[in-house]
Design an enzyme around this catalytic site. Structure first.
Site, short mmCIF file in Angstrom:
data_model
loop_
_atom_site.label_atom_id
_atom_site.label_comp_id
_atom_site.label_asym_id
_atom_site.label_seq_id
_atom_site.Cartn_x
_atom_site.Cartn_y
_atom_site.Cartn_z
NE ARG A 16 -3.03 0.26 3.22
CZ ARG A 16 -2.54 0.74 4.36
NH1 ARG A 16 -2.14 2.00 4.44
NH2 ARG A 16 -2.43 -0.04 5.43
CE1 TYR A 54 -18.40 6.57 -16.25
CE2 TYR A 54 -17.20 7.07 -14.24
CZ TYR A 54 -17.93 6.19 -15.02
OH TYR A 54 -18.18 4.93 -14.55
CG ASP A 62 -10.98 11.98 -16.84
OD1 ASP A 62 -10.25 11.34 -17.62
OD2 ASP A 62 -11.93 11.47 -16.22
CE LYS A 96 -13.38 3.07 -18.98
NZ LYS A 96 -13.43 4.04 -17.95
N1 PLP Z 1 -13.16 9.20 -16.33
C1 PLP Z 1 -13.74 8.89 -17.50
C2 PLP Z 1 -13.69 9.88 -18.61
C3 PLP Z 1 -14.39 7.66 -17.66
O1 PLP Z 1 -14.98 7.38 -18.84
C4 PLP Z 1 -14.42 6.75 -16.56
C5 PLP Z 1 -15.10 5.45 -16.68
O2 PLP Z 1 -15.77 5.17 -17.64
C6 PLP Z 1 -13.81 7.13 -15.37
C7 PLP Z 1 -13.18 8.35 -15.28
C8 PLP Z 1 -13.82 6.20 -14.18
O3 PLP Z 1 -12.88 5.20 -14.38
P1 PLP Z 1 -12.97 3.74 -13.67
O4 PLP Z 1 -14.15 3.06 -14.23
O5 PLP Z 1 -11.66 3.13 -14.03
O6 PLP Z 1 -13.11 3.98 -12.20
#
Ligand code: PLP
Length: 393
Positions: free
Chosen positions: A57, A110, A182, A207
Site C-alpha cells: 500500500r 463521466y 481527466d 481504458k
Molecule cells: N473518467 C472517465 C472519462 C471515464 O470514462 C471513466 C469510466 O468510464 C472514469 C473516469 C472512471 O474510471 P474507472 O471506471 O476506471 O473507475
C-alpha cells in the site's frame, strides 16, 4: 536520455530498470509486504531514513515502474497509480480540498465523477458549481472567494466536446486555482495537458492505457509535491491503491498503446464519416469531423480525435435500443478503449447517475448512443452498423 525518446518509444522502454536476472519483461512483485534484514532496518525505512519497500500500500516495484513510465509519457514530475479511475479522480481532489472549499466543474462529465462532485463531496462540506466549459466567461464568473479548483474532461463524455485548455490554464493561474484534467479519452499520446500548464492529469487506466478490458485502474500525474501527497497521505490513508498485478498488466498494455491508438483513430474516422452521411443518423459527435465543435483543436491541443464517438438516431428511444440490440459485432457494454468495439446507451447506463434535468441540460437525449471503436476490420464494423440500421430504424 529517456526524455528525448518519442512517446511510442517511452511507452515501451520509459521507466524500465534492468532486472537482476536479465528478464526482458518487468517482473510482477506480487507481494503484500517486504522483508527487513533486522528491526533497525524496518525502523529506518518507516522513518524515511533508508530507501526501500515496506508494504505494497506504500509502494511496490512493479507499480513504481508504471508510475515512472506514466510520468514520462505525460511530461509530469511524478505519477501515482490507483485502484480505479474514480480512485484517481477522488484522490486528486482530496489532495487539495477540505470542508468549506468550492470547485468549478464542467456540467458534462463521466456520470460517477458527476455524482462524486455533486453528491458525495457535498456530504463533506465541499460545493461544486457545474458550468458549461465551452463558455470561458461562465467559468470565470463562477469563481468565488473559497474556490480552490477547476475540473474537466476534454473531449467530454459523451458528446466529445473539446474545451480550451489554454483558457482554463489562464483562468486557473489568474485566480490561484488548481486545474485538473481527466485525460482518459486521449491518453498522453494524443494530448498532454500538463505541458500546457494544467496542474494535474488523471486517467481511468481501465481504458486505452491498459487497452485489453481486463483491469480497473487509474493514474494521477503531476508535480512531485502533489503526487507525494496523493501517495503518502491520500492513498496511504484512504487505501485506493492499485494491485501490482493490474500495474503489470497495464505495463504490458502500454507497449502497444501507440499502434492501438493509430488503429482506433483510423477506424473511428472512417465510421464517423460513414455515419455522418447516413440518412437515418441525425447527428454525429466526433471531433475528427469538420462539423464538430472540437475540430479546430485537432493538431493543436490534441493530435487526433480518438476512438470514441456518439450519435443520435433519427428515431425515438425504443428504436435506438432496438438498433443496439441488433448489432452483432459491437458488444453492448460500458467502458471504452478495448480491442472490442463497444456500444452503450448513455442516458440509461454511464450517465444514469445524472438527474433527468441534468441529463437534459447536458444534451444526453434518449436516442443518443456512444460507441468505442475497437481494433477490428473497419469494413466489418461498418457492415454491422448498416445491417442494424436497415433492420430497425
Ligand atoms: N473518467 C472517465 C472519462 C471515464 O470514462 C471513466 C469510466 O468510464 C472514469 C473516469 C472512471 O474510471 P474507472 O471506471 O476506471 O473507475
Amino acid at each position: 536520455m529517456q526524455q528525448q525518446w518519442n512517446l511510442a518509444t517511452l511507452a515501451i522502454h520509459g521507466g524500465h530498470k534492468k532486472e537482476e536476472f536479465g528478464a526482458l519483461v518487468t517482473p510482477l512483485y506480487q507481494s503484500a509486504t517486504f522483508v527487513f534484514d533486522n528491526a533497525e532496518q524496518g525502523g529506518r525505512r518507516f522513518a524515511g531514513d533508508e530507501p526501500g519497500y515496506m508494504y505494497t500500500r506504500l509502494g511496490n516495484p512493479t507499480t513504481d515502474e508504471l508510475e515512472r513510465k506514466m510520468a514520462m509519457l505525460e511530461g509530469a514530475e511524478a505519477a501515482a497509480a490507483c485502484a480505479s479511475g474514480m480512485a484517481a479522480v477522488s484522490s486528486a481532489l482530496m489532495t487539495h480540498l477540505e470542508a468549506g472549499d468550492h470547485l468549478i466543474a464542467s456540467n458534462a462529465l463521466y456520470g460517477c465523477t458527476f455524482a462524486l462532485l455533486g453528491t458525495q463531496l457535498k456530504r463533506f462540506g465541499i460545493d461544486t458549481t457545474f458550468v458549461d466549459f465551452s463558455d470561458t466567461l461562465a467559468i470565470e464568473a463562477a469563481v468565488q472567494p473559497n474556490t480552490k479548483l477547476i475540473f474537466c474532461e476534454t473531449p467530454v463524455n459523451p458528446h466529445l466536446q473539446v474545451f480550451d485548455l489554454a483558457a482554463i490554464v489562464d483562468i486557473s493561474k489568474r485566480n490561484g486555482l488548481i486545474s485538473i484534467v481527466d485525460n482518459t479519452f486521449m491518453t498522453p499520446l494524443l494530448q498532454q495537458p500538463l505541458l500546457m500548464g494544467i496542474d494535474m492529469v488523471i486517467h481511468s487506466a481501465t481504458k486505452y492505457l491498459n487497452g485489453h478490458g481486463d483491469v480497473i485502474a487509474g493514474i494521477v500525474c503531476g508535480r512531485e509535491e502533489h503526487i507525494t501527497r496523493v501517495k503518502f497521505e491520500i492513498l496511504k490513508d484512504f487505501g485506493g491503491v492499485i494491485s501490482p498485478h493490474d500495474a503489470w498488466l497495464i505495463l504490458r498494455g502500454l507497449k502497444t498503446l501507440d499502434v492501438r491508438l493509430t488503429r482506433h483513430c483510423d477506424n473511428a474516422e472512417l465510421i464517423a464519416r460513414y455515419l455522418e452521411k447516413h440518412p437515418k443518423i441525425k447527428q454525429v459527435f466526433y471531433p475528427g469531423l469538420e462539423s464538430h465543435q472540437g475540430y479546430s483543436y485537432i493538431g493543436k491541443q490534441m493530435k487526433r480525435a480518438g476512438g470514441v464517438m456518439a450519435f443520435e438516431l433519427n428515431a425515438d428511444k425504443q428504436a435506438a435500443i432496438k438498433f443496439v440490440n441488433s448489432l452483432t459485432l459491437f458488444t453492448i457494454a460500458v467502458s471504452l478503449g478495448d480491442a472490442e468495439s463497444l456500444v452503450q446507451h448513455p442516458a440509461s447506463m454511464t450517465h444514469s447517475p445524472y438527474t433527468p434535468e441534468a441529463r437534459a441540460e447536458a444534451g444526453i437525449t434518449d436516442n443518443l448512443l456512444r460507441i468505442s471503436v475497437g481494433l477490428e476490420s473497419v469494413e466489418d464494423l461498418i457492415a454491422d452498423i448498416e445491417q442494424a440500421l436497415n433492420r430497425n430504424v
